[in-house]
Design a protein around this motif. Structure first.
Motif, PDB file in Angstrom:
ATOM      1  N   ILE A  21     -11.828 -65.421  32.970  1.00  0.00           N
ATOM      2  CA  ILE A  21     -10.853 -66.483  32.721  1.00  0.00           C
ATOM      3  C   ILE A  21     -10.481 -67.186  34.028  1.00  0.00           C
ATOM      4  N   PRO A  22     -10.686 -68.482  34.103  1.00  0.00           N
ATOM      5  CA  PRO A  22     -10.285 -69.208  35.323  1.00  0.00           C
ATOM      6  C   PRO A  22      -8.764 -69.309  35.411  1.00  0.00           C
ATOM      7  N   PRO A  23      -8.219 -69.246  36.609  1.00  0.00           N
ATOM      8  CA  PRO A  23      -6.752 -69.342  36.753  1.00  0.00           C
ATOM      9  C   PRO A  23      -6.279 -70.768  36.562  1.00  0.00           C
ATOM     10  N   PRO A  24      -4.994 -70.942  36.243  1.00  0.00           N
ATOM     11  CA  PRO A  24      -4.438 -72.303  36.180  1.00  0.00           C
ATOM     12  C   PRO A  24      -4.619 -72.993  37.529  1.00  0.00           C
ATOM     13  N   HIS A  25      -4.963 -74.263  37.502  1.00  0.00           N
ATOM     14  CA  HIS A  25      -5.329 -74.955  38.731  1.00  0.00           C
ATOM     15  C   HIS A  25      -4.183 -75.056  39.725  1.00  0.00           C
ATOM     16  N   HIS A  26      -2.939 -75.014  39.238  1.00  0.00           N
ATOM     17  CA  HIS A  26      -1.803 -75.225  40.131  1.00  0.00           C
ATOM     18  C   HIS A  26      -1.175 -73.907  40.606  1.00  0.00           C
ATOM     19  N   LYS A  27      -1.804 -72.769  40.258  1.00  0.00           N
ATOM     20  CA  LYS A  27      -1.284 -71.481  40.707  1.00  0.00           C
ATOM     21  C   LYS A  27      -2.093 -70.978  41.904  1.00  0.00           C
ATOM     22  N   GLU A  28      -1.410 -70.673  42.995  1.00  0.00           N
ATOM     23  CA  GLU A  28      -2.102 -70.158  44.154  1.00  0.00           C
ATOM     24  C   GLU A  28      -2.546 -68.723  43.912  1.00  0.00           C
ATOM     25  N   LYS A  29      -3.712 -68.385  44.437  1.00  0.00           N
ATOM     26  CA  LYS A  29      -4.252 -67.039  44.259  1.00  0.00           C
ATOM     27  C   LYS A  29      -3.414 -66.034  45.040  1.00  0.00           C
ATOM     28  N   ASN A  30      -3.406 -64.811  44.536  1.00  0.00           N
ATOM     29  CA  ASN A  30      -2.700 -63.698  45.174  1.00  0.00           C
ATOM     30  C   ASN A  30      -1.179 -63.903  45.206  1.00  0.00           C
ATOM     31  N   THR A  31      -0.625 -64.510  44.175  1.00  0.00           N
ATOM     32  CA  THR A  31       0.825 -64.606  44.019  1.00  0.00           C
ATOM     33  C   THR A  31       1.212 -63.846  42.762  1.00  0.00           C
ATOM     34  N   ASP A  32       2.513 -63.566  42.607  1.00  0.00           N
ATOM     35  CA  ASP A  32       2.950 -62.812  41.440  1.00  0.00           C
ATOM     36  C   ASP A  32       2.671 -63.574  40.148  1.00  0.00           C
ATOM     37  N   GLN A  33       2.782 -64.915  40.176  1.00  0.00           N
ATOM     38  CA  GLN A  33       2.493 -65.711  38.984  1.00  0.00           C
ATOM     39  C   GLN A  33       1.005 -65.682  38.644  1.00  0.00           C
ATOM     40  N   TYR A  34       0.178 -65.654  39.661  1.00  0.00           N
ATOM     41  CA  TYR A  34      -1.274 -65.591  39.451  1.00  0.00           C
ATOM     42  C   TYR A  34      -1.651 -64.288  38.747  1.00  0.00           C
ATOM     43  N   TYR A  35      -1.159 -63.167  39.250  1.00  0.00           N
ATOM     44  CA  TYR A  35      -1.472 -61.874  38.634  1.00  0.00           C
ATOM     45  C   TYR A  35      -0.782 -61.720  37.279  1.00  0.00           C
ATOM     46  N   GLY A  36       0.420 -62.254  37.168  1.00  0.00           N
ATOM     47  CA  GLY A  36       1.121 -62.197  35.894  1.00  0.00           C
ATOM     48  C   GLY A  36       0.397 -62.967  34.806  1.00  0.00           C
ATOM     49  N   TYR A  37      -0.299 -64.041  35.191  1.00  0.00           N
ATOM     50  CA  TYR A  37      -1.064 -64.843  34.230  1.00  0.00           C
ATOM     51  C   TYR A  37      -2.140 -63.996  33.560  1.00  0.00           C
ATOM     52  N   TYR A  38      -2.834 -63.180  34.332  1.00  0.00           N
ATOM     53  CA  TYR A  38      -3.892 -62.335  33.773  1.00  0.00           C
ATOM     54  C   TYR A  38      -3.307 -61.148  33.012  1.00  0.00           C
ATOM     55  N   SER A  39      -2.168 -60.668  33.446  1.00  0.00           N
ATOM     56  CA  SER A  39      -1.496 -59.583  32.732  1.00  0.00           C
ATOM     57  C   SER A  39      -1.101 -60.022  31.329  1.00  0.00           C
ATOM     58  N   THR A  40      -0.764 -61.300  31.183  1.00  0.00           N
ATOM     59  CA  THR A  40      -0.395 -61.838  29.874  1.00  0.00           C
ATOM     60  C   THR A  40      -1.554 -61.745  28.893  1.00  0.00           C
ATOM     61  N   HIS A  41      -2.767 -61.999  29.363  1.00  0.00           N
ATOM     62  CA  HIS A  41      -3.943 -61.900  28.496  1.00  0.00           C
ATOM     63  C   HIS A  41      -4.156 -60.465  28.010  1.00  0.00           C
ATOM     64  N   VAL A  42      -3.930 -59.503  28.887  1.00  0.00           N
ATOM     65  CA  VAL A  42      -4.076 -58.098  28.492  1.00  0.00           C
ATOM     66  C   VAL A  42      -3.019 -57.730  27.456  1.00  0.00           C
ATOM     67  N   SER A  43      -1.821 -58.280  27.612  1.00  0.00           N
ATOM     68  CA  SER A  43      -0.760 -58.032  26.639  1.00  0.00           C
ATOM     69  C   SER A  43      -1.161 -58.539  25.258  1.00  0.00           C
ATOM     70  N   LEU A  44      -1.844 -59.674  25.215  1.00  0.00           N
ATOM     71  CA  LEU A  44      -2.317 -60.202  23.935  1.00  0.00           C
ATOM     72  C   LEU A  44      -3.354 -59.275  23.300  1.00  0.00           C
ATOM     73  N   VAL A  45      -4.213 -58.697  24.128  1.00  0.00           N
ATOM     74  CA  VAL A  45      -5.212 -57.749  23.610  1.00  0.00           C
ATOM     75  C   VAL A  45      -4.520 -56.535  23.002  1.00  0.00           C
ATOM     76  N   HIS A  46      -3.518 -56.004  23.711  1.00  0.00           N
ATOM     77  CA  HIS A  46      -2.770 -54.861  23.177  1.00  0.00           C
ATOM     78  C   HIS A  46      -2.136 -55.213  21.845  1.00  0.00           C
ATOM     79  N   CYS A  47      -1.583 -56.413  21.764  1.00  0.00           N
ATOM     80  CA  CYS A  47      -0.940 -56.860  20.528  1.00  0.00           C
ATOM     81  C   CYS A  47      -1.942 -56.904  19.383  1.00  0.00           C
TER      82      CYS A  47
END
Length: 252
Positions: A21-47
């Motif tokens: 999954i490509p990151p949102p273009h306006h999110k800088e890499k290695n920030t809490d929002q960047y990692y949180g974005y991918y964590s959200t996808h895993v949460s959807l899988v669990h759901c």
């Protein structure tokens, strides 16, 4: 062993998402929002996995309240335990988990460990998890839309309406009465007492956060020209906030 397998599965899924999954273009890499974005996808899988297992449970066993625990019930709880453990470790590793969510995950893991040791009433606990997961797809979609900078549009409003309605119905109209019933009727199950109290506390806390969050969002979106319903919502929430403040000061 089952918990370790669940943890490994969610870890593999999380790593795969970083590659796929490509990151949102306006999110800088290695920030809490960047990692949180991918964590959200895993949460959807669990759901999704939880809903599949819950559907199988309902087809094969129904609600089965106060019944003896089944192997399937154990599997459902292990699935959630592995996800929460993964999300906690992922958040600590990349520092993308706030203090509130950290406490939430630790308490939830403790409750799941308690539940896995129970001889009866796993079905009640699984139903409680179901009530917390009903609104989760809409919550995670909201987070993903915000991460991509999408704040307007019919889809956004439809998702927000479904999030708010499913949250309030599952947590308050159904959830809290269900938790009170379990607490008062299942005298011998300490895990049920603990989880019922936890459900009531977390539902009340997060509902308050959601109500005030929506107030801020609406005030930003309609800063120039507020419709009547935004003004009504703003007034009601402001009154609620002032009532809570006055009540806290009075009792303090």
């Amino acid at each position: 062993l089952e918990a370790l397998v669940s943890l490994i599965c969610y870890t593999v899924i999380g790593i795969a998402f970083y590659w796929i999954i490509p990151p949102p273009h306006h999110k800088e890499k290695n920030t809490d929002q960047y990692y949180g974005y991918y964590s959200t996808h895993v949460s959807l899988v669990h759901c999704i996995v939880f809903f599949i297992l819950f559907s199988i449970k309902m087809i094969t066993h129904g609600w089965d309240f106060c019944g003896r625990n089944q192997e399937l019930y154990h599997t459902i709880l292990i699935n959630s335990f592995g996800y929460f453990l993964y999300d906690l470790l992922h958040g600590e590793m990349f520092q993308c988990l706030g203090n509130i969510f950290r406490v939430h995950h630790i308490i939830s893991l403790y409750g799941l460990i308690y539940a896995l040791g129970a001889e009866y009433s796993m079905s009640e606990i699984i139903t409680g998890i179901f009530l917390t997961e009903v609104s989760n797809p809409f919550l995670q979609t909201y987070i993903l839309l915000c991460a991509r900078g999408v704040f307007r549009g019919r889809f956004v409003w439809a998702n927000n309406a479904l999030l708010f309605s499913t949250w309030m119905i599952s947590r308050h109209v159904w959830g809290i009465p269900f938790a009170i019933y379990n607490y008062t009727c299942l005298k011998g199950e300490m895990s049920i007492h603990f989880l019922s109290s936890l459900f009531i506390f977390l539902s009340t806390f997060w509902s308050r956060e959601m109500v005030f969050k929506y107030q801020k969002i609406l005030n930003i979106l309609y800063a120039d020209n507020k419709p009547w319903w935004v003004k009504a919502y703003d007034s009601a929430v402001s009154y609620l906030g002032s009532s809570i403040t006055v009540g806290s000061a009075y009792h303090g």
